[in-house]
Enzyme design. Structure first.
Site, PDB file in Angstrom:
ATOM      1  N   TYR A 136       0.806  -1.237   0.000  1.00  0.00           N
ATOM      2  CA  TYR A 136       0.000   0.000   0.000  1.00  0.00           C
ATOM      3  C   TYR A 136       0.835   1.282   0.000  1.00  0.00           C
ATOM      4  O   TYR A 136       2.033   1.233   0.159  1.00  0.00           O
ATOM      5  CB  TYR A 136      -1.112  -0.016   1.044  1.00  0.00           C
ATOM      6  CG  TYR A 136      -0.837  -0.134   2.521  1.00  0.00           C
ATOM      7  CD1 TYR A 136       0.391   0.091   3.111  1.00  0.00           C
ATOM      8  CD2 TYR A 136      -1.912  -0.464   3.375  1.00  0.00           C
ATOM      9  CE1 TYR A 136       0.555  -0.008   4.482  1.00  0.00           C
ATOM     10  CE2 TYR A 136      -1.751  -0.560   4.750  1.00  0.00           C
ATOM     11  CZ  TYR A 136      -0.510  -0.329   5.293  1.00  0.00           C
ATOM     12  OH  TYR A 136      -0.356  -0.417   6.640  1.00  0.00           O
ATOM     13  N   GLU A 137       0.177   2.377  -0.274  1.00  0.00           N
ATOM     14  CA  GLU A 137       0.853   3.678  -0.495  1.00  0.00           C
ATOM     15  C   GLU A 137       1.881   3.623  -1.624  1.00  0.00           C
ATOM     16  O   GLU A 137       2.955   4.228  -1.535  1.00  0.00           O
ATOM     17  CB  GLU A 137       1.530   4.174   0.798  1.00  0.00           C
ATOM     18  CG  GLU A 137       0.588   4.559   1.899  1.00  0.00           C
ATOM     19  CD  GLU A 137      -0.468   5.563   1.470  1.00  0.00           C
ATOM     20  OE1 GLU A 137      -0.193   6.388   0.600  1.00  0.00           O
ATOM     21  OE2 GLU A 137      -1.583   5.490   2.003  1.00  0.00           O
ATOM     22  N   GLY A 138       1.523   2.914  -2.686  1.00  0.00           N
ATOM     23  CA  GLY A 138       2.456   2.756  -3.813  1.00  0.00           C
ATOM     24  C   GLY A 138       3.280   1.506  -3.587  1.00  0.00           C
ATOM     25  O   GLY A 138       4.100   1.469  -2.663  1.00  0.00           O
ATOM     26  N   GLN A 141       7.736   2.447  -5.995  1.00  0.00           N
ATOM     27  CA  GLN A 141       8.756   3.238  -5.285  1.00  0.00           C
ATOM     28  C   GLN A 141      10.087   3.198  -6.032  1.00  0.00           C
ATOM     29  O   GLN A 141      10.789   4.207  -6.147  1.00  0.00           O
ATOM     30  CB  GLN A 141       8.981   2.695  -3.859  1.00  0.00           C
ATOM     31  CG  GLN A 141       7.743   2.616  -2.987  1.00  0.00           C
ATOM     32  CD  GLN A 141       7.087   3.956  -2.770  1.00  0.00           C
ATOM     33  OE1 GLN A 141       7.760   4.979  -2.661  1.00  0.00           O
ATOM     34  NE2 GLN A 141       5.761   3.972  -2.730  1.00  0.00           N
TER      35      GLN A 141
END
Lengths: 592, 592
Positions: B442-444, B449
């Site tokens: 999650y969050e990319g 990244q």
């Protein structure tokens, strides 16, 4: 959703692990390619169409314990019956007891399929087959004639009872007692934990093989005997009769393989009413020699657990590949279609998928090669037999530890490729990771496997057997170099370098052991096992590519060499240069 | 069972990530060591004594949805209230709205503790703090005065609504509609999935930040606007009034973080009776500029998710270490006591524990250094500000991806050290692995990244910022060399080599990007992120050792260098030599 990769499995058996050459030489009688293909095809159908559809209910419902009885998930009892009716349990069984006497390779290949479809289903018969092997090798004729045919057919199942709360990796600590009853039988008293399929409703009887200690036994591992303890004592006619004093007192709530009942078994606590307490048991082999008997089945079981690693990796790869071809996000230069690109077009996703695929095939090749060595040992004599036995012994820890690490890593990459969906249980990707996580632990943790490799396997053949094997792998690297083909990229060069690393590190460890620097050698054991496995796996992928020159095989072996084999240099450093820092830093870990 | 490692955290903040020097320079006003220690000590107490004991009920019971309302696990609502009463939610909040205005470093350090005690608890406030930041930077004064104080205190919580079924990593695909209502407000219609803490009973109101598309918006990411959509519309006096037309229609059954409700949110489907369908929303920032606003909170959230990786790794290490000191199996040469040796004495177990410890501390150092850069950017001006902003941007993908990979790897090693017990849910080791597995997603995703690092961060400062950072790390290696101390072993040499690798690979990727060979650069992104992180982590461990010359720190940085940094050579090969094989092999992955 699992589709058995029948062709890939057949190819690995025949052209990588050596089945084709052995069959051509008549080693396995009239076993030929047609029969091999037919068996694999039918097993693949059964695994894909009959086992796999029951995976989810097994995971969600799990095995249930009530009043000492375990109920398997809905549909599983019928599945097991169909499966035994198909003859799948008896594939490797001795012909004398109704088995089909097929090579271990065939058993291993089909076992991969059952475990790909459901590890929780596959593990039960795995242990049962181990029990067959131990009985066949060590039990009296009476015991064999009473039990073997039914265990071979699968009408009954067998279990392995080793672990106790204080005795896991170290069996010297086990306490379960056995007393001579005077009539040639024994009474067993004690508690065993983590007993896989210790209780279930698949079969009318369950045959427990139990390690216990006689009152006058020496301390430690030289005082352990092996007993056969049936759930139901047999009537005169061989049918199950009175209930024996062995009961399941609990099943574990586990991270994965929920449908596999992991039982706490209580022996001789007097639960069987109307008789004196004591589970009736029969000695297998000699008194105080139980560990040797058990090792027969443990070695076999270690390879088979390795197969579980291959199996779950295969399923995870298939699932991730299907998702990556279906899920669309973003743009990719290699995609010229409309709208968002299937994520399989993104280079980072491709790297993950290829890593999964290459590791899975490498692990499969190692495991199948180990099975081949077992088969060759069985049919050979004299020096040949010893050679193949050594080879099987050498490859067993690799097959167990590397394959099960691969199982976890590949399943974890599979979760990652699914993105957010991978964390949702309904999707099924996370369940594979949950299942896979036990395999590096049971049947000897992977740390134990590494120690076994270094301390017991490197000395084989006066320390020379390992170099013979490395020489064979070197032959593959030389053959790749001789192809002089651009398609292989730097494969030959990298493989040669990795083989050099393997050789020098092997000598380094042998020297440490010779010098009595055992702790240093042990500290390097796990990186050594991985280094060894990567080199063997890389060489086997190259052998596969050389076998038929298929473009996909060539590019996969090249991917492995150019992306995964580089790790061997770091592993070498860790073994040769990292262990002294370990001892210094470890001081801080130890409590007062 | 978690004990907050308050001293270690304080040391990493002050002496590795730069807090001490900044405080000494007066950068943070009158914030001094005493206050820092007092805050960390009290947070550690709260995390260990109040949050951690509710971990298990959170994992076992989970969040429950019924009739659109989510009930949190027993005791959790009270826990959250105590926690906000303790001022923990407002640590980093703007003073204008009741926050304590402490440096991000302090927020990050305490967040580590909440997440170590329970990731499912820690993730809610994490996102809420992100909402505070986005509102503070981009919202109108009206919105700020209506919402910020309550979000800062924790009386209300905020959420981030980005994902839709077809729009995950690729937000260009999002479809949620926003319509102008004519009175300055908007009406929102659509479905959002995977909304963390989208619905719960912690607070009287929930403030959703929602990405949606106006009817006349351009296609793609330039047509996305950000809206504030409260669960309850506010009365004149600012208290929650009428129910807004946003409802939770389902929560996910997940692998881990069971107590964190992951919601499907339905906007504007007419559930709020008595009004026309449409969730009432207020624009944040400008129309069609929503993604920029959202990135404010996403960048922050990425670091905070990285902290979750550190946090769960810390807990897994503590748990494994305790078990290894307690569990006895076998003999070990370093153990002179009676009976079986605690398994912490076995070299293979020591290797696993040291790997866990070293990776955890390396990840922590990177994440805290990123927080430090954020703090420095906030208090600096001009070129300094740009420098620190670049630094924070550079370190964010490392902090997110490396730390969360470490979280999974360390939790998995923790399971392994527990042996069979690790697979039993009651033990708690497997739960940490289940929790940890979401953070790389999650969050990319960590793949995203890595792509962010290569394509957006390497070009910072005309491609020079990264070399400035590498130069700073090089200063650490030089300082180690200058110690000329045997205790550091080959640390300086290996670190120098790894830094060389990092530099040459960085140039290689920059050149590929410059030449338009984007796919090759993308194929190397993930190994590059890991290489970069290992080097940074290794250097930070050395900085820690240099800071106080503590023997344990020296031996740990040496262990890291001699055992883990060797991987960088293989990663370098993979990036420079492995990507062409990838393209060839990937063809076989793509369906027709």
């Amino acid at each position: 959703m699992y589709r058995a990769p029948v062709e890939e499995i057949a190819f690995a058996l025949k052209h990588v692990a050596g089945l084709k050459a052995a069959m051509d030489a008549g080693t396995f009688g009239d076993l030929g390619e047609d029969l091999v293909d037919a068996i694999l095809g039918e097993a693949g159908r059964f695994a894909s169409e009959e086992v796999a559809p029951l995976y989810k209910v097994g995971d969600r419902t799990g095995a249930k314990l009530r009043d000492g009885a375990v109920t398997m998930p809905p549909g599983w009892k019928e599945l097991y019956r169909h499966w035994t009716e198909g003859g799948w349990n008896s594939l490797n069984g001795p012909e004398e007891y109704g088995g089909q006497g097929l090579p271990t390779m065939m058993g291993v290949a089909t076992l991969e399929m059952w475990n790909s479809a459901s590890m929780a289903f596959g593990i039960g018969p795995t242990l049962s087959m181990g029990a067959v092997e131990a009985l066949e090798k060590h039990a009296s004729e009476d015991l064999k004639s009473a039990y073997l045919a039914k265990l071979v057919s699968g009408e009954w199942m067998g279990t392995m009872n080793l672990t106790e709360p204080q005795a896991g990796s170290d069996l010297a600590a086990l306490r379960t007692r056995a007393e001579r009853s005077g009539d040639g039988t024994y009474r067993i008293y004690g508690q065993k934990i983590f007993i896989t399929y210790g209780e279930h409703d698949f079969t009318d009887n369950i045959v427990h093989l139990v390690l216990a200690r006689l009152p006058d036994a020496p301390a430690g591992t030289r005082g352990i005997s092996l007993f056969l303890v049936p759930k139901f004592l047999l009537n005169e006619d061989g049918t199950p009769g009175a209930r024996n004093d062995v009961f399941c007192s609990g099943i574990e709530e586990k991270l994965g393989i929920h449908a596999s009942p992991t039982c706490t078994m209580i022996y001789g606590d007097g639960f069987a009413k109307g008789r004196e307490p004591g589970a009736v048991g029969w000695l297998i082999g000699e008194e105080n020699r139980g560990l040797a008997c058990m090792f027969t089945m443990m070695n076999n079981a270690r390879l088979l657990v390795g197969i579980q690693g291959v199996a779950v990796a295969e399923t995870a790869f298939q699932k991730a590949l299907a998702y990556a071809n279906e899920r669309r996000q973003g743009k990719a230069s290699s995609y010229s279609g409309e709208g968002m690109a299937p994520i399989v077009h993104h280079p980072d996703v491709q790297r993950n998928l290829l890593t999964m695929k290459a590791l899975t095939q490498a692990a499969r090749a190692i495991a199948y090669s180990c099975a081949h060595a077992i088969d060759m040992a069985r049919v050979s004599a004299g020096a040949d037999k010893a050679h193949w036995q050594d080879r099987a012994n050498l490859l067993t820890p690799l097959a167990k530890a590397f394959s099960t690490d691969v199982g976890v890593d590949v399943a974890s990459l599979g979760v990652q490729i699914h993105g957010g969906m991978g964390f949702i249980e309904e999707t099924g990707a996370s369940a594979l990771l949950r299942d896979a996580r036990i395999a590096p632990i049971y049947e000897g943790t992977n740390g134990i496997q590494a120690i076994d490799l270094v301390t017991r396997k490197l000395p084989l053949g006066n320390g020379e057997h390992v170099f013979g094997y490395v020489g064979e792998l070197d032959g593959i690297a030389i053959a790749v170099a001789a192809m002089n083909s651009e398609a292989y990229g730097r494969t030959a060069l990298i493989l040669e370098q990795a083989l050099d690393d393997l050789q020098s590190v092997t000598r380094h460890l042998q020297k440490q052991l010779g010098d009595g620097r055992t702790d240093d050698a042990l500290a390097g054991a796990t990186p050594y096992l991985r280094l060894f496995s990567l080199v063997a796996g890389g060489a086997y992928l190259a052998r596969a590519a050389l076998a038929d020159g298929d473009e996909r095989r060539i590019s996969l072996c090249r991917f492995f060499a150019e992306n995964l084999l580089g790790e061997t240099a770091a592993l070498k450093d860790r073994i040769t240069g990292g262990t002294s820092s370990l001892a210094a830093a470890a001081k801080a870990l130890i409590s007062a």
